[in-house]
Design an enzyme around this catalytic site. Structure first.
Site: not given
Length: 710
Positions: A468-469, A598, A603-604, A674-675
Site C-alpha cells: 500500500g506504500t 530525494r 504524491k505517494t 513509510g514509518e
C-alpha cells in the site's frame, strides 16, 4: 533535473484496487479448495487436560480436526532473520501447554468455511488452569537482551559510572517524568489469510508477505524441502505495518495441514483471532530525565524503558534507539528492561521503538522548554546533534533544522503565545504544539529484471512487493526516468518468488533498496541493446525480430555505513481545540515537514506521511488494547471495539519535503518515508494540549476523562 522523479504521479495499482480486480491472498480461485478454522485457548496459562473433537468430526463436510495429539509434521526452522524467520519460536500444536489467551490449540478443516467454523465451536476442551501474569504491574522485569546485535544499555560521559543525578544537580532546569503507552494493535484492512496448495512435493503459498524471499526460505525449512520447491505469491497486500513480514503460527499450521491432506487449504483469521495471534505493539513505560543550563544546552539525558513480551518469543520494543540520534548531550544513559506476560507475541509495528520512544522524548523536551521559558523549536535547534552518539559517525545529508524552520514558518509558529490557556475560539481552548520526527535510513540487497518489448513498453519484474506504500508506482517512475519513457509505458510485476529477489518491505527500506537496482538494470538493458537511448533500443529490437531485450541487475549497500550514519528527519506542528466541560479534544490543523532524501513520487510520499500522521493521531487520542486479567484475551475484538480515527477526526494535513538527495546513501539519493511520519505525532498532540489547558498528560491515549475540569 528529474523529468519524472519527484512529480505527483498517480498510483499504477490504483484502478485495480478501486475496481476490485486486485487479487488479495484469500481471493485466489484454486480448484478443490477446502477451508480451515482455528480453535483457540480460552485461558491464559495452563495445560490442556482433555480435548474432545468427536462432535466436530461428526459434522457433515468436516474433513479433519488437528490438535496437539495428531499435529501434522513441522520442522523447526533456523529462525535467525538471515536463513529463515517466524514470529513465534514455539511451533503450533507443539504440546498441551497454553502460554497465552487465544493461543492456537486446534484446526478444523471442512469443505466450507461455515462448516469449519461450526466444527471449531464444537471442540470441547478442559484445562488445568494456572494463574497468569497479564498486567505489567505484576510482572518481573529484567535487563532486555540485545536486538540485532546491539545492546539496550548505553552510557557515556563523566557520570557514566557514577551518580547520574549528580550531573543534574547544577542544571538550570531539569525534567524527570514517566510516560506510558498502552498495547496497540495493527488492524490492517486485509485480515491475515493464507492459501496453501501442494502439488506433489512442491508448495505454492498465497499469503500477504512483506518479505517474499524470506518467506520462501522459511517455508522451505519448515517443510524440509528445497527452496526452489516453494513459490510465494503476494501481488497485493492490504496493509501490514510490520505484522506480515514472517509466517505466523496459523500460516505454518495451514501449510502443514494442507500437505497432510493433499488438498489446497484456505485459512482466514477473524478480527478477534488477529488481536491475539498476529502481533501488537507492546505497552511501554518510559522514564526520561533531562538537564540543561540556562541557555537551554543539554548536559544530561537518561532514558529508561520497560516493555513486555510473550512466553513463546522474545521481542523488545526498542525505544532507546532514537535517543543518541536526536539531541547532543555530554552525559547519556540508556537502558531497557523486559517482562514476560501471558499474552500473544508483540512484534514490529510502524516505527517500532522510534514511535513510543519519540512520544516520551519529545514530550520531555517540551516540558524542558517550558521550564526554561524557551521556544520548543529553539530548544531543539540548540541541541541538534551532528553525529550518531552511539556509532560515533557523522550524519549524511541532515536537514533537521530546515524541517523545524520551514514547519514553523508554514504554521505561523511565531504567533504562538508563551502562556498556557491564552488562546480561545468559540468557547474552546486552543493550543499549539510541535515535535520532531526521525527514523533510520535502511537499505538492503535487491535485484530487478528489465525487459524492453517491441510495442515500446517496458516490463519490470522483481519479487519486491507493495503493501500500500506505492511501490508499483515508485518502480515505474524510476524506470521511466532512467529510460526516458512515459510512466504509462512501464508495467511493473511484483510479489512472486519466481522473480528476482526484491528485498523486504519493512523498516522503510523498499524504495532505498529497489530504486538503485531499477536504475542499474535500465542501464544494463541499454547496454544489451548496444544503444544509448530507449527509443534507439526499441528501434533496434523491432529490426532484430527478437522477443525482447532484457537485463537483470542487483545492488546492495557498500561500505558507506562505515563512514556515515543515515537517518531521516522531520517536524510536526499541530493545533488542537479542547472543550473541557465534556472532555472533547479535536486536532484542527496540521503541518509536517520531512527530510527523506530525494522524493521519488511526491504524491505517494505525501500520502504516506498523511497516513502515518492519521495513525499517530489515533495513537494519541484513541488506540488502546486491554487484556482480560483472568483469561488474558484482548477485550477488543474487531474494528468497532478497537477505536481509531475516522475522516471526521482528521484535519487537512499539509506535507512538505526538504527534498535534498542523500547520494552518500544510495545512487538514487532516496531514503524511506513509510514509518517516519508517525514518530513524534502523539507528542505534538499532547504538547498542544498542554499549551491549550496547562495540563501535562503523560499517559496515552488522551481520552476525555483526562481533559475535563473535574
Amino acid at each position: 533535473m528529474s523529468q519524472v522523479i519527484g512529480k505527483n504521479v498517480s498510483r499504477k495499482d490504483g484502478r485495480a484496487k478501486v475496481t476490485g480486480t486486485a487479487t488479495y491472498a484469500a481471493e485466489h480461485p484454486i480448484p478443490g479448495l477446502v477451508h480451515g478454522y482455528l480453535v483457540t485457548a480460552s485461558i491464559a496459562k495452563g495445560r490442556i487436560k482433555s480435548i474432545d473433537t468427536r462432535a466436530a468430526e461428526e459434522i457433515p463436510g468436516v474433513i479433519a480436526v488437528f490438535t496437539h495429539k495428531n499435529a501434522p509434521p513441522i520442522c523447526p526452522p533456523t529462525n535467525n532473520f538471515i536463513t529463515s524467520k517466524i514470529y513465534e519460536a514455539r511451533l503450533p500444536l507443539s504440546d498441551d501447554t497454553v502460554h497465552y489467551g487465544g493461543q492456537i490449540i486446534g484446526l478444523v478443516v471442512a469443505d466450507t468455511f461455515e462448516r469449519a467454523r461450526h466444527g471449531a465451536h464444537q471442540v470441547k476442551v478442559e484445562y488445568d488452569i494456572q494463574p497468569p501474569v497479564v498486567e505489567a504491574k505484576n510482572a518481573t522485569f529484567q535487563e532486555a537482551p540485545s536486538m540485532f546485535g546491539e545492546s539496550f544499555t548505553f552510557e557515556k560521559g563523566q557520570f557514566a559510572t557514577g551518580d547520574f543525578t549528580a550531573g543534574m544537580a547544577d542544571a538550570a532546569a531539569t525534567v524527570e517524568a514517566t510516560y506510558t503507552t498502552p498495547t496497540e494493535l495493527h488492524a490492517p484492512m486485509e485480515p491475515h489469510a493464507i492459501i496453501a496448495q501442494w502439488q506433489g512435493d512442491s508448495l505454492s503459498v498465497y499469503e500477504p508477505s512483506q518479505w517474499v524471499m524470506g518467506s520462501q526460505r522459511t517455508y522451505a525449512e519448515l517443510c524440509d524441502i528445497p527452496v526452489k520447491k516453494v513459490r510465494i505469491i503476494t501481488p497485493y497486500i492490504g496493509g501490514a505495518f510490520g505484522c506480515k513480514g514472517f509466517p505466523w503460527s496459523h500460516a505454518i499450521l495451514c501449510v502443514a495441514a494442507a500437505r497432510q491432506l493433499q488438498r489446497p487449504l484456505k485459512l482466514v483469521l477473524s478480527r478477534r483471532q488477529m488481536t491475539a495471534n498476529t502481533g501488537h505493539r507492546s505497552q511501554t513505560e518510559q522514564r526520561i530525565r533531562l538537564a540543561a543550563n540556562a541557555e537551554g544546552i543539554l548536559s544530561a539525558i537518561a532514558h529508561e524503558v520497560k516493555s513486555c513480551t510473550s512466553p513463546v518469543e522474545v521481542f523488545t520494543e526498542p525505544c532507546t534507539n532514537i535517543t543518541p540520534v536526536m539531541y547532543a548531550a555530554p552525559t547519556m544513559q540508556l537502558n531497557q528492561e523486559l517482562a514476560v506476560l501471558n499474552v500473544g507475541t508483540p512484534t514490529f509495528m510502524r516505527a517500532p521503538g522510534e514511535n513510543p520512544g519519540m512520544w516520551a522524548l519529545e514530550s520531555a523536551m517540551d516540558e524542558l522548554a517550558w521550564a526554561l521559558n524557551l521556544d520548543p523549536v529553539e530548544l531543539r535547534l540548540k541541541n541538534e546533534t551532528k553525529e550518531h552518539q552511539r556509532k560515533g559517525l557523522p550524519f549524511s545529508a541532515k536537514h533537521f533544522a530546515d524541517c523545524l524552520q520551514m514547519g514553523a514558518q508554514q504554521f505561523g509558529w511565531k504567533d504562538r503565545p508563551m502562556q498556557t490557556r491564552a488562546l480561545t475560539r468559540e468557547g474552546q481552548l486552543i493550543g499549539w504544539g510541535m515535535a520532531a520526527a526521525t527514523f533510520p535510513a535502511l537499505r538492503g540487497q535487491a535485484s530487478v529484471k528489465v525487459r524492453l518489448l517491441p510495442d515500446g513498453t517496458v516490463h519490470i519484474l522483481t519479487a519486491a512487493n507493495d503493501m500500500g506504500t506505492g511501490a508499483y508506482t515508485m518502480i515505474a517512475v524510476t524506470a521511466a526516468e532512467a529510460l526516458g519513457v512515459p510512466v504509462d509505458n512501464v508495467r511493473v510485476e511484483l510479489g512472486d518468488s519466481q522473480l528476482p529477489d526484491g528485498g523486504m518491505a519493512g523498516g522503510s527500506m523498499m524504495t532505498a533498496s529497489i530504486a538503485p537496482a531499477v536504475m542499474e538494470a535500465c542501464q544494463e538493458v541499454l547496454k544489451t541493446a548496444n544503444c544509448t537511448t530507449a527509443s534507439a533500443a526499441f528501434d533496434a529490437l523491432r529490426q532484430s525480430g527478437r522477443e525482447a531485450f532484457e537485463a537483470t541487475a542487483s545492488t546492495a549497500p557498500g561500505d558507506e555505513g562505515k563512514k556515515w550514519a543515515f537517518q531521516s528527519w522531520g517536524a510536526h506542528f499541530c493545533e488542537v481545540a479542547v472543550d473541557e466541560e465534556i472532555g472533547r479534544l479535536r486536532v484542527t490543523r496540521w503541518v509536517s515537514v520531512m527530510d527523506i532524501g530525494r522524493v521519488m513520487n511526491g504524491k505517494t510520499a505525501a500520502s504516506q506521511v498523511r497516513g502515518a500522521v492519521i495513525m499517530g493521531i489515533g495513537q494519541a487520542l484513541m488506540e488502546a488494547c486491554h487484556f482480560d486479567p483472568d483469561i488474558g484475551y484482548p477485550v477488543v475484538y474487531d474494528l468497532a471495539t478497537y477505536h481509531f480515527p475516522a475522516h471526521a477526526d482528521i484535519p487537512r494535513i499539509e506535507v512538505t519535503f526538504v527534498g535534498k538527495p542523500d547520494l552518500n546513501f544510495n545512487p538514487a539519493g532516496a531514503r524511506g518515508v513509510g514509518e517516519i511520519g508517525i514518530t513524534g505525532v502523539a507528542a505534538a498532540v499532547a504538547n498542544a494540549v498542554y499549551h491549550a489547558t496547562g495540563k501535562r498528560l503523560r499517559n496515552l491515549p488522551l481520552t476525555p476523562e483526562k481533559l475535563t475540569n473535574q
